[in-house]
Scaffold this motif. Structure first.
Motif, short mmCIF file in Angstrom:
data_model
loop_
_atom_site.label_atom_id
_atom_site.label_comp_id
_atom_site.label_asym_id
_atom_site.label_seq_id
_atom_site.Cartn_x
_atom_site.Cartn_y
_atom_site.Cartn_z
N LEU A 188 -25.79 33.02 -8.31
CA LEU A 188 -26.40 33.77 -7.22
C LEU A 188 -27.91 33.60 -7.21
O LEU A 188 -28.53 33.40 -6.16
N PRO B 116 -22.73 29.95 -4.74
CA PRO B 116 -22.00 30.95 -3.94
C PRO B 116 -21.48 30.36 -2.64
O PRO B 116 -22.04 29.40 -2.10
N THR C 262 -22.57 35.86 2.38
CA THR C 262 -23.26 35.87 1.09
C THR C 262 -24.62 35.18 1.19
O THR C 262 -25.64 35.69 0.71
N GLY D 198 -19.00 35.08 -8.27
CA GLY D 198 -20.01 34.16 -8.79
C GLY D 198 -20.84 34.82 -9.87
O GLY D 198 -21.04 36.03 -9.88
#
Length: 332
Positions: A220, A96, A101, A215
């Motif tokens: 993740l 990611p 994020t 993603g």
């Protein structure tokens, strides 16, 4: 998730979908053969996933015989991250991107990996692995209670309230409440129940902050496990001393716990979700405490009283009721 984390990932993170190529229509015979092959394939992988996650609590118990709980948790996320990074490398998928994020992944790592993995490891210093596995099965109950407040789409129903009450009645049965909880380590049991509470809290956070993030779930989760490895590495350095030796079986247990139970199992679950849907895939939850209890009794020689399997069955029945959803209303 464990999980342990498993059931919650089904609802929160959608499995990656491959592009649909334009192909000629298959013949009926080939379609039937393909469907049969897929059906048998997912059933086999479902059984393997149940065994892997069921044996995770036994592996934690063996790992804590030589390593501190924080070290067991760190080894778990480390080897889990390496397994998922290997998958990403083969697929040529990136990790990611974006500071926002990674900030949310840091919180998710704390709630879904660092805290519950450490709590389960500490719990199994004083309680049997079978009891830890049963406590893990209460995660859907905690999730149901929290979702009534935190997630507006989960509406309370009589059946789900009944499931919640029945589930916690099962917990009291497992702990022998009528005997004043005698013979049960209160601290260890509290740690295990708190660990199971971490999962729904973490997935509520993930749903609200990372839903729609670019993603795949593998990317993740791989990033999340990397962050958890850093978190637990720091905690282990501050609060534990380096191990003086690396005994064979505890070391292999930690490696298997991470590579299989946290890495390969999550990858396998994403495949099940994409093939058979989240409802069927999340049923693995109900096999984990059965396998964990069986493994603890047969392999580790843990004692089993009548109230443990009876209470576990009540917990699972309550958890099943809390997962029911009202049927959609058909238009007139």
């Amino acid at each position: 998730m464990s999980y342990e984390v498993a059931p919650s990932t089904v609802r929160v993170m959608s499995a990656p979908t491959a592009p649909r190529p334009t192909l000629a229509a298959p013949s009926p015979s080939s379609t039937t053969t393909t469907r049969r092959g897929v059906l048998l394939d997912w059933r086999v992988r479902f059984a393997i996933l149940s065994v892997i996650w069921g044996f995770s609590f036994l592996l934690i118990k063996v790992g804590t015989e030589a390593y501190a709980p924080f070290q067991v948790a760190m080894g778990r996320v480390l080897f889990g991250a390496l397994a998922l990074l290997a998958v990403l490398l083969v697929r040529r998928e990136p990790l990611p991107r974006g500071l926002r994020t990674w900030g949310h992944l840091s919180v998710a790592a704390l709630l879904l990996n660092t805290a519950p993995f450490s709590l389960f490891a500490y719990a199994e210093l004083s309680i049997p692995s079978s009891l830890a596995g049963i406590c893990n099965a209460t995660s859907p109950l905690w999730g149901m209670a929290l979702s009534l407040v935190a997630l507006s789409e989960d509406r309370p129903t009589r059946r789900r309230f009944a499931g919640l009450g029945l589930g916690f009645l099962g917990v009291l049965t497992v702990l022998g409440a009528w005997q004043g909880f005698s013979g049960v380590d209160a601290k260890g049991t509290a740690f295990a129940l708190l660990a199971s509470l971490c999962y729904p809290i973490g997935w509520i956070y993930v749903r609200r902050t990372l839903a729609g993030t670019p993603g795949s779930p593998v990317a993740l989760t791989g990033g999340q496990l990397m962050v958890s490895t850093l978190q637990l590495g720091l905690v282990s350095a501050l609060f534990t001393s380096a191990p003086a030796s690396f005994p064979l079986w505890p070391t292999l247990s930690v490696i298997a716990l991470g590579a299989l139970g946290t890495g390969m199992a999550l990858q396998m679950q994403y495949g099940l979700v994409s093939e058979v849907g989240p409802t069927t895939a999340q049923m693995v939850t109900y096999f984990i405490p059965v396998i964990a209890t069986t493994a603890g009794v047969l392999v580790l020689g843990e004692h089993l009283h009548w109230n443990t399997p009876v209470g576990a069955a009540i917990v699972l029945a309550g958890a099943a009721l809390t997962q029911t959803r009202p049927a959609p209303h058909k238009p007139a």
